[in-house]
Design an enzyme around this catalytic site. Structure first.
Site, PDB file in Angstrom:
ATOM      1  N   HIS A 174       0.840  -1.127   0.033  1.00 48.91           N
ATOM      2  CA  HIS A 174       0.012   0.017   0.001  1.00 48.91           C
ATOM      3  C   HIS A 174       0.742   1.253  -0.067  1.00 48.91           C
ATOM      4  O   HIS A 174       2.009   1.189   0.490  1.00 48.91           O
ATOM      5  CB  HIS A 174      -0.952  -0.172   1.168  1.00 48.91           C
ATOM      6  CG  HIS A 174      -1.976  -0.983   1.264  1.00 48.91           C
ATOM      7  ND1 HIS A 174      -3.051  -1.074   2.050  1.00 48.91           N
ATOM      8  CD2 HIS A 174      -2.191  -2.046   0.288  1.00 48.91           C
ATOM      9  CE1 HIS A 174      -3.721  -2.206   1.987  1.00 48.91           C
ATOM     10  NE2 HIS A 174      -3.401  -2.713   0.625  1.00 48.91           N
ATOM     11  N   GLU A 234       1.233   3.561   1.892  1.00 51.84           N
ATOM     12  CA  GLU A 234       1.774   3.932   3.261  1.00 51.84           C
ATOM     13  C   GLU A 234       3.209   3.310   3.608  1.00 51.84           C
ATOM     14  O   GLU A 234       4.202   3.603   3.966  1.00 51.84           O
ATOM     15  CB  GLU A 234       0.889   3.752   4.413  1.00 51.84           C
ATOM     16  CG  GLU A 234      -0.240   4.637   4.272  1.00 51.84           C
ATOM     17  CD  GLU A 234      -1.489   3.862   3.586  1.00 51.84           C
ATOM     18  OE1 GLU A 234      -1.240   3.359   2.794  1.00 51.84           O
ATOM     19  OE2 GLU A 234      -2.681   4.457   4.185  1.00 51.84           O
ATOM     20  N   CYS A 244      -5.469   1.867   5.841  1.00 50.35           N
ATOM     21  CA  CYS A 244      -6.289   0.495   6.431  1.00 50.35           C
ATOM     22  C   CYS A 244      -5.636   0.082   7.725  1.00 50.35           C
ATOM     23  O   CYS A 244      -4.780   0.579   8.300  1.00 50.35           O
ATOM     24  CB  CYS A 244      -6.021  -0.511   5.171  1.00 50.35           C
ATOM     25  SG  CYS A 244      -4.344  -1.427   5.293  1.00 50.35           S
ATOM     26  N   CYS A 292      -1.792  -0.716   7.542  1.00 54.08           N
ATOM     27  CA  CYS A 292      -1.144   0.497   7.472  1.00 54.08           C
ATOM     28  C   CYS A 292      -0.996   1.038   8.966  1.00 54.08           C
ATOM     29  O   CYS A 292      -0.156   1.745   9.491  1.00 54.08           O
ATOM     30  CB  CYS A 292      -1.357   1.405   6.547  1.00 54.08           C
ATOM     31  SG  CYS A 292      -1.150   0.510   4.890  1.00 54.08           S
TER      32      CYS A 292
END
Lengths: 396, 247
Positions: free
Chosen positions: B69, B71, B105, B108
């Site tokens: 992701h 992040e 999420c 993360c």
């Protein structure tokens, strides 16, 4: 023949409309894959739900599989108490009135949210003047009244109270029981119907896995333990993880904690990236760590099995099993959700664990991927790794 | 230990409106880049003492690693930057803010906690996976072994972020692509040929239809909910006998 089958099946499924659960989805999938596999290579059907018990000829193998038991980590709905609500019940004095009373009470006080509760129960004590008791209504649904009596519960123009005795308060289960322990608990209060999930019942007894299955699990967790010890020798946390393709019965990747060079390289994260590398992706190299490894798919001749062509192309961790020595943290647990993991087996619980201790991310309502988690695989040996960790942490 | 320090850092460390506007602009540009590259349109920035030390967008499809992701990509850059500048990771992280177009999420959020990032500024909520309150609240939960809690500033250009996500979900998932065309072919083929001339063929037709459906529902996890697929699927199944009888 096929047409005949479909004609009977289809409307049946239609009744489900929007309420197809993940379980039915899964069994549906298994069934369909079994249908497809003419060559007998039911490659995905085997791994998900239906691990059939096999013969016990492996009993005498060198693995001491009797030393541990794998228990399922169930969702809160499955593991919590069913809860109780208060209701008025009344003895049926005249048994002949029973069917009329049930019919009339059902229309006056339908128990819509308590479909699992039976309306009438038999009185167990011997010598009771009345053999049956009926639920009149929930205490919360009862009309306001000064003194509780059967006449104040039943309006004069509605149900005739002929054959009913004076009401008393009972507690009935508020939610349908999902597991056998819940059912047994609920039934102590009032008779309750129960649609048993046999697999859950067997799993709760710790008897889901046959001896050969346990032997394989033993082997996989042992390699996770070996990886964990390797990490510990390198001064990192003693956690190991092994990704397994259960259909092929082979290890796809082995990883261990690599927090020495990256604070987020927990064993599970390492393993997930190694799986990506086995599929031609990935973004780290763990070549410096001999205990971290993966099996490349391209060099594997086993892949060329008829019936397992295009559809068997691996996609992230779909259908794979993860064996990890310690319960994953929130980050790792969610990484497994994102990776569409098949099942997770862990040894010992951890303080901030997300598969049972702090959260149950594998059964979290709003997440779109759910899976089974089992704990206790080689639990003792995994627990012992924590004492190794103690020494390292002090030094850090 | 980490919690107290993290909270103190967060208190004296609050991004101003101008800062938010400026850095979120950059984050949105990164998200657009992701969209153009067939990735989920999420972009983010790690800002330390007024300079960008990490920048990331979703790279899941490229790396075949579902944990890549935006992040996580940006955090890797932050770590590389610290190594390169010879700075202590924890002291840098304590003074770093994350600007991201969509709520982080659960994974993360936990990663940000583990690194003790004190402030996260995000655009829209993430109903599917959000770890700052939408699905779980990892950002403020009591998890003593998982770093420190962090503060969230949400809602900046939220509609725009949602629009980008919608645009992405309307497109076909590159992984579901082939199966979708296979399905369309299978659905249209009986009209073109006399596929239904024997029960044996109808069986193979059904099983191929089913498998393409399963592949679709498996791979398009960003697409419409699976239940819809199932309903559609049984609607077709119940329709098939009539087709067979009439042909």
């Amino acid at each position: 023949m096929v047409v005949w089958m479909r004609r009977f099946e289809a409307p049946n499924y239609h009744n489900h409309k929007g309420t197809v659960t993940s379980t039915s989805m899964c069994s549906l999938r298994c069934g369909i894959f079994l249908l497809q596999s003419d060559e007998g290579t039911s490659f995905r059907a085997e791994n998900t739900k239906t691990m059939e018990p096999q013969t016990k000829r492996w009993k005498g193998s060198e693995c001491d599989t009797d030393s541990w038991v794998a228990y399922p980590v169930l969702s809160d709905e499955q593991s919590q108490d069913v809860g109780l609500v208060e209701a008025y019940a009344a003895p049926i004095v005249n048994k002949k009135e029973t069917s009329r009373l049930v019919r009339e009470l059902n229309s006056l006080y339908p128990l819509n949210d308590l479909q699992h509760v039976k309306r009438v129960r038999a009185v167990k004590e011997k010598g009771s003047p009345h053999p049956l008791e009926v639920l009149v209504c929930l205490v919360s649904d009862a009309p306001a009244m000064k003194v509780v009596s059967i006449d104040s519960l039943l309006p004069s123009d509605g149900v005739k109270s002929d054959g009913l005795g004076e009401p008393f308060v009972v507690k009935v289960p508020a939610r349908p029981p999902l597991t056998r322990p819940q059912f047994e608990q609920a039934s102590k209060h009032w008779p309750t119907s129960f649609h048993e999930d046999k697999q859950v019942t067997v799993a709760l007894r710790g008897e889901l896995f046959s001896a050969p299955q346990k032997a394989r699990m033993h082997v996989y967790m042992t390699s996770a333990l070996t990886a964990a010890r390797a990490a510990n020798e390198l001064g990192m946390e003693a956690v190991g993880a092994v990704m397994v393709d259960p259909a092929m019965e082979r290890i796809v990747a082995v990883g261990h904690d690599c927090r020495g060079d990256h604070p987020l390289h927990h064993a599970v994260m390492v393993c997930v990236d190694l799986v990506a590398r086995s599929q031609g992706g990935g973004c780290y190299t763990y070549d410096r760590y001999p205990a971290c490894s993966f099996t490349s798919l391209t060099s594997d001749p086993v892949q060329k099995i008829p019936g397992a062509e295009a559809s068997s192309q691996p996609y992230i961790c779909t259908g794979y099993d993860l064996y990890v020595t310690r319960e994953p943290c929130v980050m790792c647990a969610m990484a497994l959700v994102h990776s569409r993991i098949g099942r997770v087996f862990y040894g010992s619980a951890s303080a901030d664990g997300a598969f049972g201790t702090k959260y149950k991310i594998h059964s979290q309502k709003d997440l779109n991927h759910r899976f089974e988690v089992y704990k206790g695989v080689l639990g003792k040996q995994c627990e012992d790794l924590n004492s190794l960790d103690g020494h390292v942490k002090k030094g850090k | 230990m980490g919690t107290d320090e993290g909270l103190r850092a967060a208190e004296c460390f609050h991004p101003s409106d101008e800062e938010i506007e400026k850095w979120m602009d950059d984050a949105f540009d990164t998200a657009k880049d992701a969209l153009e590259n067939g990735e989920v349109p999420v972009g983010c920035l790690m800002v330390y003492s007024n300079q960008v030390i990490g920048k990331g967008r979703n790279e899941v499809n490229e790396t075949k690693n579902a944990t890549r992701h935006a992040e996580m990509v940006a955090l890797d850059q932050l770590l590389a930057w610290c190594r390169h500048s010879n700075l202590d990771v924890s002291s840098v992280c304590e003074r770093t803010a994350l600007y991201v177009t969509v709520e982080p999420c659960i994974m993360c959020a936990a990663a940000l906690r583990l690194l003790n990032i004190p402030v996260v500024v995000y655009g829209c909520r993430n109903e599917r996976f959000g770890g700052c309150g939408s699905v779980l609240d990892v950002s403020s939960a009591s998890l003593p072994q998982t770093g420190s809690t962090f503060k969230c500033v949400s809602g900046h250009r939220a509609e725009e972020a949602v629009e980008m996500l919608k645009t992405f979900y309307k497109q076909e998932n590159p992984n579901g692509d082939q199966n979708l065309s296979l399905l369309l072919f299978l659905l249209s083929s009986p009209l073109l040929s006399s596929l239904f001339s024997s029960p044996r063929l109808i069986f193979s037709y059904i099983s191929s239809l089913v498998s393409s459906f399963l592949l679709l529902s498996d791979f398009c996890f960003y697409a419409v909910s699976q239940e819809l697929f199932i309903n559609f699927f049984f609607a077709i199944l119940s329709f098939l006998p009539f087709l067979y009888i009439t042909s």
